[in-house]
Design a protein around this motif. Structure first.
Motif, PDB file in Angstrom:
ATOM      1  N   UNK A   1      36.413  28.558  33.415  1.00 31.21           N
ATOM      2  CA  UNK A   1      35.082  28.375  33.986  1.00 31.21           C
ATOM      3  C   UNK A   1      33.990  28.616  32.949  1.00 31.21           C
ATOM      4  N   UNK A   2      34.390  29.070  31.765  1.00 32.94           N
ATOM      5  CA  UNK A   2      33.417  29.305  30.703  1.00 32.94           C
ATOM      6  C   UNK A   2      33.024  30.755  30.527  1.00 32.94           C
ATOM      7  N   UNK A   3      33.808  31.666  31.104  1.00 31.58           N
ATOM      8  CA  UNK A   3      33.529  33.096  30.992  1.00 31.58           C
ATOM      9  C   UNK A   3      34.742  33.810  30.402  1.00 31.58           C
ATOM     10  N   UNK A   4      35.021  33.584  29.121  1.00 35.25           N
ATOM     11  CA  UNK A   4      36.197  34.231  28.520  1.00 35.25           C
ATOM     12  C   UNK A   4      35.985  35.739  28.367  1.00 35.25           C
ATOM     13  N   UNK A   5      36.996  36.493  28.725  1.00 34.30           N
ATOM     14  CA  UNK A   5      36.991  37.949  28.597  1.00 34.30           C
ATOM     15  C   UNK A   5      38.406  38.400  28.265  1.00 34.30           C
ATOM     16  N   UNK A   6      38.503  39.561  27.678  1.00 37.46           N
ATOM     17  CA  UNK A   6      39.813  40.141  27.397  1.00 37.46           C
ATOM     18  C   UNK A   6      40.477  40.594  28.697  1.00 37.46           C
ATOM     19  N   UNK A   7      41.796  40.581  28.716  1.00 36.51           N
ATOM     20  CA  UNK A   7      42.542  41.048  29.876  1.00 36.51           C
ATOM     21  C   UNK A   7      42.159  42.485  30.221  1.00 36.51           C
ATOM     22  N   UNK A   8      41.966  43.329  29.207  1.00 35.85           N
ATOM     23  CA  UNK A   8      41.615  44.733  29.465  1.00 35.85           C
ATOM     24  C   UNK A   8      40.258  44.848  30.162  1.00 35.85           C
ATOM     25  N   UNK A   9      39.337  43.960  29.821  1.00 38.13           N
ATOM     26  CA  UNK A   9      38.029  43.956  30.482  1.00 38.13           C
ATOM     27  C   UNK A   9      38.200  43.597  31.949  1.00 38.13           C
ATOM     28  N   UNK A  10      39.004  42.585  32.216  1.00 34.96           N
ATOM     29  CA  UNK A  10      39.254  42.190  33.604  1.00 34.96           C
ATOM     30  C   UNK A  10      39.970  43.297  34.364  1.00 34.96           C
ATOM     31  N   UNK A  11      40.925  43.937  33.724  1.00 33.92           N
ATOM     32  CA  UNK A  11      41.655  45.020  34.388  1.00 33.92           C
ATOM     33  C   UNK A  11      40.700  46.155  34.759  1.00 33.92           C
ATOM     34  N   UNK A  12      39.789  46.499  33.870  1.00 35.48           N
ATOM     35  CA  UNK A  12      38.829  47.561  34.147  1.00 35.48           C
ATOM     36  C   UNK A  12      37.918  47.194  35.314  1.00 35.48           C
ATOM     37  N   UNK A  13      37.413  45.962  35.319  1.00 41.10           N
ATOM     38  CA  UNK A  13      36.553  45.516  36.417  1.00 41.10           C
ATOM     39  C   UNK A  13      37.335  45.427  37.725  1.00 41.10           C
ATOM     40  N   UNK A  14      38.525  44.860  37.647  1.00 40.92           N
ATOM     41  CA  UNK A  14      39.346  44.688  38.832  1.00 40.92           C
ATOM     42  C   UNK A  14      39.704  46.035  39.454  1.00 40.92           C
ATOM     43  N   UNK A  15      39.986  47.012  38.617  1.00 39.95           N
ATOM     44  CA  UNK A  15      40.307  48.355  39.112  1.00 39.95           C
ATOM     45  C   UNK A  15      39.176  48.873  40.002  1.00 39.95           C
ATOM     46  N   UNK A  16      37.939  48.639  39.597  1.00 38.89           N
ATOM     47  CA  UNK A  16      36.786  49.087  40.390  1.00 38.89           C
ATOM     48  C   UNK A  16      36.624  48.258  41.663  1.00 38.89           C
ATOM     49  N   UNK A  17      36.860  46.955  41.569  1.00 37.73           N
ATOM     50  CA  UNK A  17      36.691  46.094  42.741  1.00 37.73           C
ATOM     51  C   UNK A  17      37.770  46.336  43.798  1.00 37.73           C
ATOM     52  N   UNK A  18      38.967  46.651  43.360  1.00 39.23           N
ATOM     53  CA  UNK A  18      40.072  46.826  44.299  1.00 39.23           C
ATOM     54  C   UNK A  18      39.863  47.992  45.264  1.00 39.23           C
ATOM     55  N   UNK A  19      39.044  48.958  44.877  1.00 38.73           N
ATOM     56  CA  UNK A  19      38.782  50.097  45.762  1.00 38.73           C
ATOM     57  C   UNK A  19      37.496  49.913  46.562  1.00 38.73           C
ATOM     58  N   UNK A  20      36.819  48.811  46.371  1.00 39.56           N
ATOM     59  CA  UNK A  20      35.569  48.547  47.074  1.00 39.56           C
ATOM     60  C   UNK A  20      35.824  47.672  48.293  1.00 39.56           C
ATOM     61  N   UNK A  21      35.411  48.142  49.452  1.00 41.87           N
ATOM     62  CA  UNK A  21      35.556  47.350  50.677  1.00 41.87           C
ATOM     63  C   UNK A  21      34.605  46.164  50.690  1.00 41.87           C
ATOM     64  N   UNK A  22      33.591  46.180  49.844  1.00 43.46           N
ATOM     65  CA  UNK A  22      32.569  45.131  49.838  1.00 43.46           C
ATOM     66  C   UNK A  22      32.778  44.052  48.787  1.00 43.46           C
TER      67      UNK A  22
END
Length: 153
Positions: free
Chosen positions: A32-53
Motif C-alpha cells: 500500500x506504500x507504507x513499508x515498515x520493519x516487522x519489529x515496528x509492526x509487532x510493537x504496534x500490533x502488540x498495543x492494538x491487540x489489547x485495545x477493545x477500540x
C-alpha cells in the motif's frame, strides 16, 4: 467478530490478527506504500491487540499467509459522536478481485453493529483512484474532500 471468532467467506477465512501476523501485515502494508520493519509492526500490533477500540481483522486461506487486513477504530468525536473508522484496508496484489476487500469491509460493518454504532467512515487518498469506486460499490457515500496537514515535532 469478538475474540478469535472465525468467519468463512467464499473468498477466505476472516479472523482477528495475532502477534505472529506482524511480518505478513508489514508485507501487505508495503504494497500500500507504507513499508515498515516487522519489529515496528509487532510493537504496534502488540498495543492494538489489547485495545477493545482498535481491532485488526485478517483474511487468510491457510492461517499463515495473509490475503488482506482491515484495521478499524472506534472513536468518540466531540462534534459528531461515535464513529467506526476503517483506518487501514489492503488486499494482497495477488488476491484482488476475489471479494476479500468486500468481506473485510463487511467485517468492519459487523463490528460497528455489535457496538451499536450506526456510522462507518473511511478515508481514501485522492491518488488511490481504484479505491474510490470500490468504496462506492460497498455503499459508502463521499461526504467531503479535505487537506491533511502534518507537523513534525
Amino acid at each position: 467478530m469478538t475474540g478469535d471468532a472465525r468467519r468463512h467467506d467464499a473468498a477466505a477465512t476472516l479472523r482477528r490478527a495475532r502477534l505472529d501476523d506482524a511480518a505478513e501485515l508489514a508485507r501487505l502494508s508495503a504494497q500500500l506504500g507504507y513499508p515498515q520493519q516487522e519489529t515496528t509492526f509487532a510493537s504496534r500490533l502488540r498495543r492494538l491487540l489489547v485495545s477493545a477500540d482498535h481491532p485488526v481483522i485478517v483474511a487468510t486461506d491457510d492461517d499463515r499467509t495473509l490475503l488482506g487486513f482491515v484495521a478499524i477504530e472506534h472513536r468518540l468525536m466531540l462534534e459528531l459522536g461515535e464513529r467506526v473508522e476503517i483506518v487501514g484496508l489492503v488486499v494482497d496484489d495477488r488476491a484482488r478481485r476475489r471479494g476479500i476487500g468486500q468481506a473485510l469491509v463487511r467485517a468492519a460493518e459487523d463490528w460497528a453493529r455489535e457496538l451499536g454504532v450506526a456510522d462507518v467512515m473511511v478515508r481514501s487518498n485522492i491518488v488511490r483512484t481504484e479505491s474510490h469506486p470500490f468504496y462506492e460499490g460497498a455503499g459508502f457515500t463521499r461526504t467531503k474532500t479535505q487537506h491533511v496537514y502534518r507537523k513534525r515535532l
